[in-house]
Write a protein that holds these residues in place. Sequence first.
Motif, short mmCIF file in Angstrom:
data_model
loop_
_atom_site.label_atom_id
_atom_site.label_comp_id
_atom_site.label_asym_id
_atom_site.label_seq_id
_atom_site.Cartn_x
_atom_site.Cartn_y
_atom_site.Cartn_z
N TYR A 11 1.13 -1.22 -0.15
CA TYR A 11 -0.12 -0.06 0.04
C TYR A 11 0.73 1.13 0.07
CZ TYR A 11 -3.47 -3.36 1.45
OH TYR A 11 -4.49 -4.38 1.54
N MET A 12 0.37 2.37 -0.93
CA MET A 12 1.08 3.67 -0.63
C MET A 12 0.19 4.30 0.26
SD MET A 12 1.81 4.33 -4.84
CE MET A 12 0.27 4.36 -5.24
N TYR A 13 0.82 5.38 1.05
CA TYR A 13 0.46 6.34 1.78
C TYR A 13 1.18 7.61 1.95
CZ TYR A 13 3.87 5.31 5.43
OH TYR A 13 5.26 5.00 6.05
N TYR B 229 -4.09 7.35 2.24
CA TYR B 229 -3.70 6.52 1.25
C TYR B 229 -4.03 6.67 -0.12
CZ TYR B 229 -2.96 2.97 5.02
OH TYR B 229 -2.53 2.37 6.17
N TYR B 230 -2.89 6.33 -1.02
CA TYR B 230 -3.14 6.84 -2.23
C TYR B 230 -3.28 5.45 -3.05
CZ TYR B 230 -0.37 10.96 -1.24
OH TYR B 230 -0.03 12.00 -0.49
N ALA B 231 -3.97 5.29 -4.26
CA ALA B 231 -4.10 4.21 -5.17
C ALA B 231 -4.17 5.07 -6.46
CB ALA B 231 -5.25 3.43 -4.80
N TYR B 232 -3.76 4.34 -7.62
CA TYR B 232 -3.66 4.47 -9.00
C TYR B 232 -4.37 3.45 -9.84
CZ TYR B 232 0.69 2.38 -10.32
OH TYR B 232 1.68 1.47 -10.45
N HIS B 233 -5.14 3.75 -10.74
CA HIS B 233 -5.97 2.72 -11.33
C HIS B 233 -5.52 2.79 -13.07
CE1 HIS B 233 -7.65 1.12 -7.78
NE2 HIS B 233 -8.17 2.33 -7.48
N MET B 234 -5.06 1.74 -13.70
CA MET B 234 -4.88 1.95 -14.97
C MET B 234 -6.27 1.21 -15.66
SD MET B 234 -2.09 3.23 -14.81
CE MET B 234 -1.40 3.20 -16.70
N PRO C 193 -9.28 -2.80 -4.18
CA PRO C 193 -8.16 -3.59 -3.75
C PRO C 193 -6.70 -3.10 -3.55
CG PRO C 193 -8.58 -4.01 -6.03
CD PRO C 193 -9.37 -2.73 -5.61
N ASP C 194 -6.44 -1.75 -3.67
CA ASP C 194 -5.18 -1.15 -3.85
C ASP C 194 -5.15 0.00 -2.23
OD1 ASP C 194 -4.15 -2.41 -5.91
OD2 ASP C 194 -4.97 -0.77 -7.12
N ILE C 195 -6.36 -0.24 -1.54
CA ILE C 195 -6.34 0.59 -0.28
C ILE C 195 -6.98 -0.52 0.61
CG2 ILE C 195 -7.57 2.43 0.98
CD1 ILE C 195 -5.88 3.62 -1.21
N PRO C 196 -6.09 -0.41 1.99
CA PRO C 196 -6.61 -1.16 3.05
C PRO C 196 -8.02 -1.26 3.10
CG PRO C 196 -4.73 0.15 3.78
CD PRO C 196 -5.21 0.60 2.47
N SER C 197 -8.41 -2.40 3.38
CA SER C 197 -10.00 -2.83 3.53
C SER C 197 -10.73 -2.30 4.63
CB SER C 197 -10.06 -4.31 3.46
OG SER C 197 -11.61 -4.60 3.41
N ASP C 198 -10.37 -2.18 5.65
CA ASP C 198 -10.92 -1.83 6.99
C ASP C 198 -11.43 -0.53 6.93
OD1 ASP C 198 -10.58 -4.34 8.19
OD2 ASP C 198 -8.95 -3.88 9.29
N TYR D 77 -15.47 1.61 -7.11
CA TYR D 77 -14.73 1.40 -5.92
C TYR D 77 -15.32 2.40 -4.84
CZ TYR D 77 -11.18 -1.49 -8.40
OH TYR D 77 -10.94 -2.46 -9.01
N TYR D 78 -15.18 1.90 -3.50
CA TYR D 78 -15.98 2.90 -2.62
C TYR D 78 -14.93 4.09 -2.34
CZ TYR D 78 -19.80 -0.30 -1.14
OH TYR D 78 -20.96 -0.60 -1.36
N THR D 79 -13.57 3.84 -2.73
CA THR D 79 -12.75 5.10 -2.51
C THR D 79 -12.95 6.23 -3.58
OG1 THR D 79 -11.10 3.88 -3.97
CG2 THR D 79 -10.74 3.48 -1.58
N ASN D 80 -13.84 5.80 -4.55
CA ASN D 80 -14.47 6.83 -5.24
C ASN D 80 -15.77 7.34 -5.08
OD1 ASN D 80 -14.17 8.73 -7.76
ND2 ASN D 80 -15.56 7.19 -8.63
#
Length: 626
Positions: free
Chosen positions: A367-369, A377-382, A433-438, A473-476
């Motif tokens: 994971y990136m933070y 936390y950071y995530a990028y999606h292709m 999937p690229d961010i911690p789930s909890d 994704y719930y992060t969006n």
Amino acid sequence: MRTIPHIALCLALGALLGTACSSPSVEEPSREPDRPTEHSADPSGDGPSVSPDPSKEPSAEPVADHAYDDAIKAFDNELYILQGIVEAYERDIPVTGVTGEEESWTLELSGSRYILICDFNEQGVPSLGATRGDDGFFYWTAEGKIISDEALVSLGKPALRVSGGQWQVSYGQDDWTSILAAAPADDIYAIRLFNSVTDSDSSVKIGFADGTSIRLAKNGVEDYSGDPSGDGSLDPAELSVTVTTAGASNFTTSSALLSASFSGATATVREAGFEWGTSQGNLDEVLQSQTVPTGTRGTFSEVLSGLGDGRTYWYRAYVMLQRGDEIKTFYGSVRSFTTTAEVKPGEGNQAGWFELPVMNVAKSGSYMYNAKDDTQYYAYHMCAGGEKGPSGRTARNYTVCFSTKYHCPLWVAAPLHNMYRSTGRHESYRKDPDIPSDPQWSSKTNASGFNKGHVLGSADRNISVATNQQVFYYTNIAPQLSEGFNTGGGGWNTLEDYVDGLYCSDTLYTVIGCYFDRYTDGYGYTASPRTLSGWGRSDVAMPTMFYYVLLRTKSGRSGKSVTSCSASELQCAAFVRAHTNDLKGQKVTSREMMSVADLEKITGVTYFPNVPNAPKNTYSPSDWGL
């Protein structure tokens, strides 16, 4: 039409006074063919015309002795004679007869037009001419000294005057240079502009006082290269130009700016551009300059786009010259450049995508933070559908900064372009999937009065089902009021529809974000912090404000990377709305706009660090149609 080379303008010019040969140069035939009558215009358009144009008279201060004024006016008349000769050359009008000798000649042209040429002895009048400089170009001279910093590019003429007892000259501007002491007016009576006319079976050579010459053909027109030596040589000028391929610049992952220059062109530039390819011996692609350079020297540049990231390309500049039916292409040296390698967000680096805010990336496992705030936390999606970007590699979908403190996204950064749009939609909410789930919330139900609001809209990423699934994704996703904000005609939907209208062939770069402190927008509506229960949690923060930060080219169709643009070619602004149902039906206006720099002060986020020229301190509502 042919263009006379500059050497043909190397003339000794002066004033003509008190002679019988001071009539205009092009004349209609009289009843007696051997005696031309005066005619100063050519309304038929079928022959050279040297009608004096008052708007082109050289400007000069009045002088005390009118004899000088007369000399200067006569000097203009000699120029009109010269213009008639040049026009005959350029329009391919052949000579059909020559009469006269020694000091006066009459040239009869096709179409029964006449040019009267007189030869006089110079006395008391400056000699004007032209000379070749060290750079190979010709410059106006007076008494053998260069008087203009600009190379000759047309028949443009100097102006003469007498002031303070001095002959003075000006070329193209009101900047007078003393060149010769003025003789008494009574001593000024003649000029030697022409000194010979040589008639042959195929052409007529007109010699000028400084040794240069021009030749008019009797059966067509010969190319002319000048005769600076005065030895009578008139070899046709070869097509030639020096082309210099400059270094490439303004690199991105998919583009570069190519530049070049040229000098010493002996004919008209028909086309210019660059040949390029993926190997030094395979320059089979052509990038033509959109603007054709003019003159004997110049520069040109073009953005080469659609390249692969981190790849090396070869290129060379070319210039194509044309004189009549003759066309020839000249090349500069072959050079190479390498595009910027695509840098994705990762530990210790700032990715190069133009839409990204500043990211302080550290890693914990996979994971990136944010190294400065470990609640982010950071995530990028292709693109999961495999859609390709300009580089030929898989295009990016979006990048997200997710807050474990608020259990919501802080911002989502994405390029907006029609390449991401089609009809592929699949409503399948799931955890990223690229961010911690909890820290993520997940539930099929909604909190009362709210719904699941996309930060990056589903319609912005429906090019395929797989790519569209990623924006679910719930992060969006953020909780949005369902009555008047995230609904038909709601405050957020209205802003989304407005942004849809800003899409362009160039990319629209955007950061879409949430804010969680008390906020009052430009309409006077206020939203205060709230914690919501729902979606399987009781600690989800309700955003008090949503915003768009936008960056694009002003034209929208420049074909240039934003980093290749100046600040004046770009526009960026922030659009901010309080999270309230009161905004239902509110059209987008300038009241909700602010500069990107002002929004940075509110959110603490630094936007567009990869676009140094982004005009973040200013904005103009009119640029955005408001």
